[in-house]
Scaffold this motif. Structure first.
Motif, short mmCIF file in Angstrom:
data_model
loop_
_atom_site.label_atom_id
_atom_site.label_comp_id
_atom_site.label_asym_id
_atom_site.label_seq_id
_atom_site.Cartn_x
_atom_site.Cartn_y
_atom_site.Cartn_z
N ASP A 150 8.60 78.40 77.37
CA ASP A 150 7.60 79.41 78.07
C ASP A 150 7.44 80.55 76.99
O ASP A 150 8.35 81.28 76.86
CB ASP A 150 8.32 80.01 79.33
CG ASP A 150 7.62 81.03 80.07
OD1 ASP A 150 6.39 81.52 79.45
OD2 ASP A 150 7.87 81.50 81.11
N MET A 151 6.32 80.36 76.24
CA MET A 151 6.04 81.10 75.33
C MET A 151 5.77 82.67 75.83
O MET A 151 5.89 83.76 74.77
CB MET A 151 4.66 80.85 74.37
CG MET A 151 4.95 79.58 73.70
SD MET A 151 6.41 79.48 72.64
CE MET A 151 5.96 80.40 71.36
N LYS A 152 5.40 83.17 76.80
CA LYS A 152 5.24 84.21 77.17
C LYS A 152 6.65 84.85 77.58
O LYS A 152 6.82 86.16 77.12
CB LYS A 152 4.54 84.23 78.38
CG LYS A 152 4.34 85.74 79.21
CD LYS A 152 3.32 85.61 80.16
CE LYS A 152 2.90 87.26 80.98
NZ LYS A 152 1.82 87.29 81.53
N ALA A 153 7.53 84.16 78.08
CA ALA A 153 9.08 84.59 78.02
C ALA A 153 9.35 84.83 76.65
O ALA A 153 10.47 85.73 76.44
CB ALA A 153 9.71 83.64 78.89
N VAL A 154 9.22 84.16 75.75
CA VAL A 154 9.65 84.20 74.45
C VAL A 154 9.40 85.34 73.94
O VAL A 154 10.17 86.08 73.20
CB VAL A 154 9.33 82.94 73.73
CG1 VAL A 154 9.51 83.26 72.15
CG2 VAL A 154 10.18 81.58 73.95
N GLU A 155 8.11 85.70 73.90
CA GLU A 155 7.56 86.71 73.46
C GLU A 155 7.99 88.36 74.09
O GLU A 155 8.30 89.10 73.36
CB GLU A 155 5.88 86.92 73.78
CG GLU A 155 5.00 88.03 73.02
CD GLU A 155 3.71 88.03 73.37
OE1 GLU A 155 3.08 89.12 73.51
OE2 GLU A 155 3.25 86.91 73.30
N GLN A 156 8.34 88.15 75.32
CA GLN A 156 9.00 89.35 76.30
C GLN A 156 10.09 89.49 75.56
O GLN A 156 10.68 90.71 75.35
CB GLN A 156 8.79 88.99 77.70
CG GLN A 156 9.17 90.23 78.42
CD GLN A 156 8.27 91.41 77.99
OE1 GLN A 156 7.12 91.44 78.35
NE2 GLN A 156 9.02 92.58 77.68
N GLU A 157 11.05 88.37 75.52
CA GLU A 157 12.67 88.57 75.13
C GLU A 157 12.53 89.15 73.67
O GLU A 157 13.45 89.97 73.38
CB GLU A 157 13.09 87.20 75.17
CG GLU A 157 13.43 86.58 76.65
CD GLU A 157 14.53 87.37 77.05
OE1 GLU A 157 15.16 88.36 76.88
OE2 GLU A 157 14.95 86.79 78.41
#
Length: 195
Positions: free
Chosen positions: A65-72
């Protein structure tokens, strides 16, 4: 070296650790003293370094989940105060203090139950050292390790670490010092909650 034996317990349960993956799976995180050879992927981005140990949590059915990666990544850069123009910057281009913050941030994302810090401020500038110590103090606030200053006084002369207490011998203290836990950190408490 004499042979030693013992039992490793996490949350009261005996665990067997044969591999690094076993340790991580049981909630043990280790920040090595030599971040350059043991702690970082120098030719990889800050993002890849930060999420390296959290990919299982950030994936579903093998898809990251690239959106989650970016947020983390964004959250970690902010909470650890990593000075960088971009999360895409190679870790090998960071200062020692910022590189160390990446390593610490990576392991904090794992919600580890046990965080082992081996020389967390070795080779970093004075300002970064102070900030890293501040983060560690915030992290342990209210936990059984809240006696951090007493641990430092023991300067590596630990005899025993056991359920909520420790004993040490220090040259400047008579006999031994024992610090009892005010309470143990519950496994539900997340290591990143200090941000």
């Amino acid at each position: 070296m004499p042979t030693h034996s013992g039992d490793i317990r996490i949350d009261g349960q005996s665990v067997t650790l044969d591999t690094v993956q076993d340790a991580i799976g049981h909630g043990i995180a280790y920040v090595p003293e030599d971040r350059l050879t043991e702690g970082l992927f120098l030719t990889q981005s800050i993002t890849r370094n930060i999420v390296a140990t959290s990919l299982d949590r950030l994936s579903s059915k093998g898809v990251i989940d690239m959106k989650a990666v970016e947020q983390e990544t964004t959250d970690t850069i902010q909470s650890m105060q990593i000075a960088t123009p971009s999360a895409d910057k190679m870790v090998g281009e960071l200062s020692g203090g910022n590189a160390q913050r990446v390593v610490l941030g990576r392991w904090l994302l794992t919600d580890a139950k046990v965080l082992i810090l081996n020389g967390p401020t070795v080779g970093v500038d004075v300002g970064s050292k102070a900030e890293i110590h501040k983060k560690i103090r915030e992290l342990v606030k209210g936990s059984w390790f809240d006696g951090f200053d007493d641990f430092r006084r023991c300067s590596g002369n630990w005899r025993r670490i056991a359920a909520g207490s420790f004993s040490c011998i220090a040259d400047n203290l008579s006999n031994s010092l024992k610090v009892m836990a005010s309470r143990k950190m519950s496994s539900a408490e997340k290591l990143k909650s200090f941000t």
